[in-house]
Design an enzyme around this catalytic site. Structure first.
Site, short mmCIF file in Angstrom:
data_model
loop_
_atom_site.label_atom_id
_atom_site.label_comp_id
_atom_site.label_asym_id
_atom_site.label_seq_id
_atom_site.Cartn_x
_atom_site.Cartn_y
_atom_site.Cartn_z
CE LYS A 1 -3.35 -0.04 3.15
NZ LYS A 1 -4.07 -0.39 4.41
CE LYS B 1 -1.94 4.52 5.38
NZ LYS B 1 -3.15 4.39 6.17
N1 C2G Z 1 -10.42 7.09 9.09
C1 C2G Z 1 -11.38 8.05 9.39
N2 C2G Z 1 -11.00 9.26 9.82
C2 C2G Z 1 -9.68 9.57 9.97
C3 C2G Z 1 -8.70 8.60 9.69
C4 C2G Z 1 -9.09 7.35 9.24
O1 C2G Z 1 -12.59 7.78 9.25
N3 C2G Z 1 -9.35 10.81 10.41
C5 C2G Z 1 -10.87 5.78 8.60
C6 C2G Z 1 -10.36 5.47 7.19
O2 C2G Z 1 -11.21 6.09 6.22
C7 C2G Z 1 -10.47 3.95 7.16
C8 C2G Z 1 -10.15 3.57 8.62
O3 C2G Z 1 -10.34 4.75 9.41
O4 C2G Z 1 -11.81 3.56 6.87
C9 C2G Z 1 -8.72 3.09 8.77
O5 C2G Z 1 -7.88 4.10 8.25
P1 C2G Z 1 -6.37 3.67 7.81
O6 C2G Z 1 -5.74 2.92 8.90
O7 C2G Z 1 -5.71 4.87 7.24
O8 C2G Z 1 -6.71 2.62 6.66
P2 C2G Z 1 -6.29 2.69 5.13
O9 C2G Z 1 -4.83 2.84 5.01
O10 C2G Z 1 -7.18 3.68 4.50
O11 C2G Z 1 -6.61 1.18 4.65
O12 C2G Z 1 -8.22 -2.19 1.75
C10 C2G Z 1 -8.51 -0.96 2.39
C11 C2G Z 1 -7.30 -0.39 3.08
O13 C2G Z 1 -6.68 -1.37 3.88
C12 C2G Z 1 -7.72 0.82 3.91
#
Ligand code: C2G
Length: 137
Positions: free
Chosen positions: A44, A46
């Site tokens: 990803k 990340k």
């Molecule tokens: N999130 C949120 N508000 C934030 C930060 C994150 O609502 N201020 C939500 C994201 O939209 C996501 C969840 O929290 O639904 C997890 O965020 P991340 O850990 O950043 O996940 P991400 O890297 O977006 O991974 O296959 C899908 C991916 O694995 C999603």
């Protein structure tokens, strides 16, 4: 029983994650969370501070979460939806439209992100504080 699923890295667990999980659980009876493994996060693009085992344990400790599984690939979602009889796939609207293909298997919902908080902003703040601390010593 209505089953909800969501996916994410959940590094440095914060209120944005809590709000997402709380809203997801409110949509049904069972919430499954697929936490991205360290290896999948590399795919990803990340980097995380907290290793997978700890991120998964923190998410599992959340009152809204009923089950944690590993997210190891982009392609596993359809299999997960079938295997767990998922009714609703939920994710933050930073992914708006990206998972509409899953509508063939279940309801797909994009929920508003929580403003002014992110794992990366927490990491940046930690770096600033570490730098200040070094300069004050
Ligand atoms: N999130 C949120 N508000 C934030 C930060 C994150 O609502 N201020 C939500 C994201 O939209 C996501 C969840 O929290 O639904 C997890 O965020 P991340 O850990 O950043 O996940 P991400 O890297 O977006 O991974 O296959 C899908 C991916 O694995 C999603």
């Amino acid at each position: 029983m209505k089953t909800i699923i969501t996916y994410g890295t959940f590094d440095l667990f914060h209120i944005g994650h809590v709000n997402l999980l709380s809203r997801a659980k409110a949509l049904g009876d069972r919430l499954i969370v697929a936490v991205s493994t360290d290896e999948f996060n590399l795919q990803k693009g990340k980097t995380t501070l907290v290793p997978f085992e700890h991120r998964a344990a923190v998410v599992a400790s959340c009152r809204y979460v009923d089950q944690v599984i590993a997210e190891v690939s982009w392609e596993q979602k359809e299999k997960d939806i079938r295997q767990f009889g998922v009714d609703v796939f939920v994710i933050g609207d930073d992914w708006q439209g990206k998972f509409d293909d899953l509508k063939a298997f279940c309801e797909v919902l994009y929920l508003p992100r929580t403003r002014n908080i992110s794992s990366s902003s927490i990491k940046q703040a930690m770096q600033v504080l570490a730098q200040l601390d070094k300069e004050l010593r």
